[in-house]
Design a protein around this motif. Structure first.
Motif, mmCIF file in Angstrom:
data_model
loop_
_atom_site.group_PDB
_atom_site.id
_atom_site.type_symbol
_atom_site.label_atom_id
_atom_site.label_comp_id
_atom_site.label_asym_id
_atom_site.label_seq_id
_atom_site.Cartn_x
_atom_site.Cartn_y
_atom_site.Cartn_z
ATOM 1 N N VAL A 1 -5.038 -1.253 -8.860
ATOM 2 C CA VAL A 1 -4.645 0.175 -9.554
ATOM 3 C C VAL A 1 -3.278 0.517 -9.711
ATOM 4 O O VAL A 1 -2.734 1.056 -10.613
ATOM 5 C CB VAL A 1 -5.827 1.195 -9.289
ATOM 6 N N MET A 2 -2.784 0.493 -8.472
ATOM 7 C CA MET A 2 -1.279 1.491 -8.378
ATOM 8 C C MET A 2 -0.287 0.486 -8.425
ATOM 9 O O MET A 2 0.919 0.910 -8.905
ATOM 10 C CB MET A 2 -1.464 1.815 -6.774
ATOM 11 N N VAL A 3 -0.328 -0.755 -8.373
ATOM 12 C CA VAL A 3 0.484 -1.709 -8.224
ATOM 13 C C VAL A 3 0.726 -2.686 -9.664
ATOM 14 O O VAL A 3 1.724 -3.067 -10.279
ATOM 15 C CB VAL A 3 0.859 -2.596 -7.001
ATOM 16 N N GLY A 4 -0.633 -2.912 -10.032
ATOM 17 C CA GLY A 4 -0.887 -3.918 -11.127
ATOM 18 C C GLY A 4 -1.110 -5.247 -10.416
ATOM 19 O O GLY A 4 -1.144 -5.402 -9.485
ATOM 20 N N LEU A 5 -1.266 -6.088 -11.473
ATOM 21 C CA LEU A 5 -1.714 -7.448 -11.155
ATOM 22 C C LEU A 5 -1.348 -8.480 -12.124
ATOM 23 O O LEU A 5 -1.300 -8.276 -13.366
ATOM 24 C CB LEU A 5 -3.268 -7.400 -11.124
ATOM 25 N N ILE A 6 -0.716 -9.689 -11.579
ATOM 26 C CA ILE A 6 -0.510 -10.815 -12.624
ATOM 27 C C ILE A 6 -1.035 -11.945 -11.864
ATOM 28 O O ILE A 6 -0.814 -12.508 -11.031
ATOM 29 C CB ILE A 6 1.145 -10.867 -12.453
ATOM 30 N N GLY A 7 -1.875 -12.639 -12.735
ATOM 31 C CA GLY A 7 -2.656 -13.740 -12.408
ATOM 32 C C GLY A 7 -1.896 -14.940 -12.420
ATOM 33 O O GLY A 7 -0.429 -15.054 -12.535
ATOM 34 N N PRO A 8 -2.493 -16.101 -12.188
ATOM 35 C CA PRO A 8 -3.949 -16.689 -12.788
ATOM 36 C C PRO A 8 -4.778 -16.044 -11.435
ATOM 37 O O PRO A 8 -4.399 -15.679 -10.362
ATOM 38 C CB PRO A 8 -3.979 -17.982 -12.635
ATOM 39 N N PRO B 1 -12.459 -5.282 4.436
ATOM 40 C CA PRO B 1 -11.342 -4.366 4.595
ATOM 41 C C PRO B 1 -10.248 -4.815 3.673
ATOM 42 O O PRO B 1 -9.726 -3.963 2.933
ATOM 43 C CB PRO B 1 -10.892 -4.488 5.964
ATOM 44 N N GLU B 2 -9.893 -6.217 3.538
ATOM 45 C CA GLU B 2 -8.770 -6.664 2.746
ATOM 46 C C GLU B 2 -9.143 -6.350 1.263
ATOM 47 O O GLU B 2 -8.005 -6.154 0.511
ATOM 48 C CB GLU B 2 -8.349 -7.893 3.212
ATOM 49 N N GLY B 3 -10.253 -6.466 0.872
ATOM 50 C CA GLY B 3 -10.546 -6.476 -0.310
ATOM 51 C C GLY B 3 -10.470 -5.030 -0.690
ATOM 52 O O GLY B 3 -10.057 -4.633 -2.196
ATOM 53 N N ARG B 4 -10.883 -3.978 -0.072
ATOM 54 C CA ARG B 4 -10.539 -2.655 -0.565
ATOM 55 C C ARG B 4 -8.975 -2.265 -0.611
ATOM 56 O O ARG B 4 -8.644 -1.657 -1.630
ATOM 57 C CB ARG B 4 -11.219 -1.814 0.799
ATOM 58 N N ARG B 5 -8.334 -2.792 0.078
ATOM 59 C CA ARG B 5 -6.820 -2.823 -0.003
ATOM 60 C C ARG B 5 -6.185 -3.209 -1.273
ATOM 61 O O ARG B 5 -5.588 -2.607 -1.889
ATOM 62 C CB ARG B 5 -6.257 -3.390 1.160
ATOM 63 N N TYR B 6 -6.932 -4.347 -1.577
ATOM 64 C CA TYR B 6 -6.386 -5.087 -2.865
ATOM 65 C C TYR B 6 -6.986 -4.219 -4.059
ATOM 66 O O TYR B 6 -6.319 -4.048 -4.977
ATOM 67 C CB TYR B 6 -7.433 -6.435 -2.772
ATOM 68 N N MET C 1 -1.893 -7.052 -15.613
ATOM 69 C CA MET C 1 -2.372 -5.477 -15.682
ATOM 70 C C MET C 1 -1.308 -4.740 -15.184
ATOM 71 O O MET C 1 -0.964 -4.975 -14.162
ATOM 72 C CB MET C 1 -3.609 -5.408 -14.432
ATOM 73 N N PRO C 2 -0.937 -3.755 -16.141
ATOM 74 C CA PRO C 2 0.204 -2.786 -15.753
ATOM 75 C C PRO C 2 -0.204 -2.124 -14.423
ATOM 76 O O PRO C 2 -1.368 -1.495 -14.484
ATOM 77 C CB PRO C 2 0.507 -2.045 -17.010
ATOM 78 N N ALA C 3 0.766 -1.557 -13.705
ATOM 79 C CA ALA C 3 0.240 -0.492 -12.713
ATOM 80 C C ALA C 3 -0.136 0.678 -13.596
ATOM 81 O O ALA C 3 0.434 1.135 -14.665
ATOM 82 C CB ALA C 3 1.646 -0.155 -11.956
ATOM 83 N N GLN C 4 -1.190 1.460 -13.003
ATOM 84 C CA GLN C 4 -1.655 2.552 -13.557
ATOM 85 C C GLN C 4 -1.011 3.925 -13.265
ATOM 86 O O GLN C 4 -1.398 4.204 -12.081
ATOM 87 C CB GLN C 4 -3.261 2.774 -13.387
ATOM 88 N N SER C 5 0.149 4.322 -13.853
ATOM 89 C CA SER C 5 0.835 5.319 -13.424
ATOM 90 C C SER C 5 0.215 6.521 -13.474
ATOM 91 O O SER C 5 -0.866 6.932 -14.320
ATOM 92 C CB SER C 5 2.301 5.216 -14.076
ATOM 93 N N GLY D 1 3.409 -7.076 -4.672
ATOM 94 C CA GLY D 1 3.608 -6.982 -5.657
ATOM 95 C C GLY D 1 2.491 -7.544 -6.474
ATOM 96 O O GLY D 1 1.377 -7.869 -5.851
ATOM 97 N N PRO D 2 2.538 -7.341 -7.821
ATOM 98 C CA PRO D 2 1.352 -7.724 -8.774
ATOM 99 C C PRO D 2 1.026 -9.274 -8.337
ATOM 100 O O PRO D 2 -0.097 -9.583 -8.767
ATOM 101 C CB PRO D 2 1.961 -7.670 -10.109
ATOM 102 N N ALA D 3 2.045 -10.214 -8.362
ATOM 103 C CA ALA D 3 1.830 -11.709 -8.056
ATOM 104 C C ALA D 3 0.951 -11.864 -6.752
ATOM 105 O O ALA D 3 0.178 -12.771 -6.486
ATOM 106 C CB ALA D 3 2.786 -12.507 -8.534
ATOM 107 N N ASP D 4 1.613 -11.002 -5.647
ATOM 108 C CA ASP D 4 0.970 -11.291 -4.363
ATOM 109 C C ASP D 4 -0.355 -10.859 -4.325
ATOM 110 O O ASP D 4 -1.045 -11.278 -3.535
ATOM 111 C CB ASP D 4 1.918 -10.253 -3.211
ATOM 112 N N LEU D 5 -0.813 -9.789 -5.240
ATOM 113 C CA LEU D 5 -2.137 -9.368 -5.117
ATOM 114 C C LEU D 5 -3.054 -10.433 -5.721
ATOM 115 O O LEU D 5 -4.257 -10.719 -5.146
ATOM 116 C CB LEU D 5 -2.303 -8.191 -5.797
#
Ligand code: HEC
Length: 148
Positions: free
Chosen positions: A68-75, A58-63, A87-91, A135-139
């Motif tokens: 895709v909608m919010v974007g992602l900043i690693g590591p 379930p949490e993985g599906r949310r992730y 990864m930029p948010a896919q607007s 946000g992207p870093a929280d993800l």
């Protein structure tokens, strides 16, 4: 049984249209993740086992929907590699388009991992309505907890 037979072409058309949309949306993802989803070492993660494994929780599906909608900043650790990219948010994608592209990835791009359960537009709309201040870093932090 006549009604059931009448429904079959409608179902096939609907499924076909969604698969088609997902493939069309995926073209923008392929610019980074490549057309096969293999990714680019050190730059863009593969979309394969990790995606299917996350989609089974379930949490993985949310992730996945929020990435895709919010974007992602690693590591971000994916399949033994570390990615420190953005990864930029896919607007411009509505919930149906996000569901379609995730379903395309889960069924046509990812080959490994557990069986894939499709996303509905309603499920994605639910995550979009309640992103929980992600946000992207929280993800990326959520990913580290789910798939360390
Ligand atoms: C501009 C390049 C770019 C585009 C376009 C892009 N991505 Fe990404 N994506 C990335 C990067 C970079 C990461 C890893 C982020 C990091 O290094 O911190 C990523 C990570 C991901 C992840 C997380 C993978 C995992 O195993 O946790 C998913 C899922 C994903 N992208 C799906 C998509 C989808 C679906 C699309 C198209 C709708 C898309 N991406 C478009 C660059 C991109």
């Amino acid at each position: 049984m006549k009604w059931a037979l009448a429904l079959i072409p409608a179902i096939l058309i609907t499924t076909g249209a969604q698969a088609q949309d997902g493939a069309a949306v995926f073209e923008r993802c392929a610019a980074c993740h490549t057309a096969t989803g293999a990714g680019v070492p050190g730059a863009f993660p593969p979309l394969n086992r990790d995606v299917r494994t996350l989609a089974a929780r379930p949490e993985g599906r949310r992730y996945l929907a929020l990435v895709v909608m919010v974007g992602l900043i690693g590591p971000l650790q994916v399949e033994g590699q570390t990615f420190r990219n953005v990864m930029p948010a896919q607007s411009g994608l509505d919930a149906a388009a996000v569901a379609a592209v995730l379903n395309h990835v889960g069924t046509r791009i990812s080959h490994d991992g557990p069986p894939f359960r499709a996303f509905s537009a309603a499920e994605v709309a639910g995550y979009a309505a309640d992103p929980g201040k992600m946000g992207p870093a929280d993800l990326a932090a959520l990913h580290a907890r789910l798939a360390p």
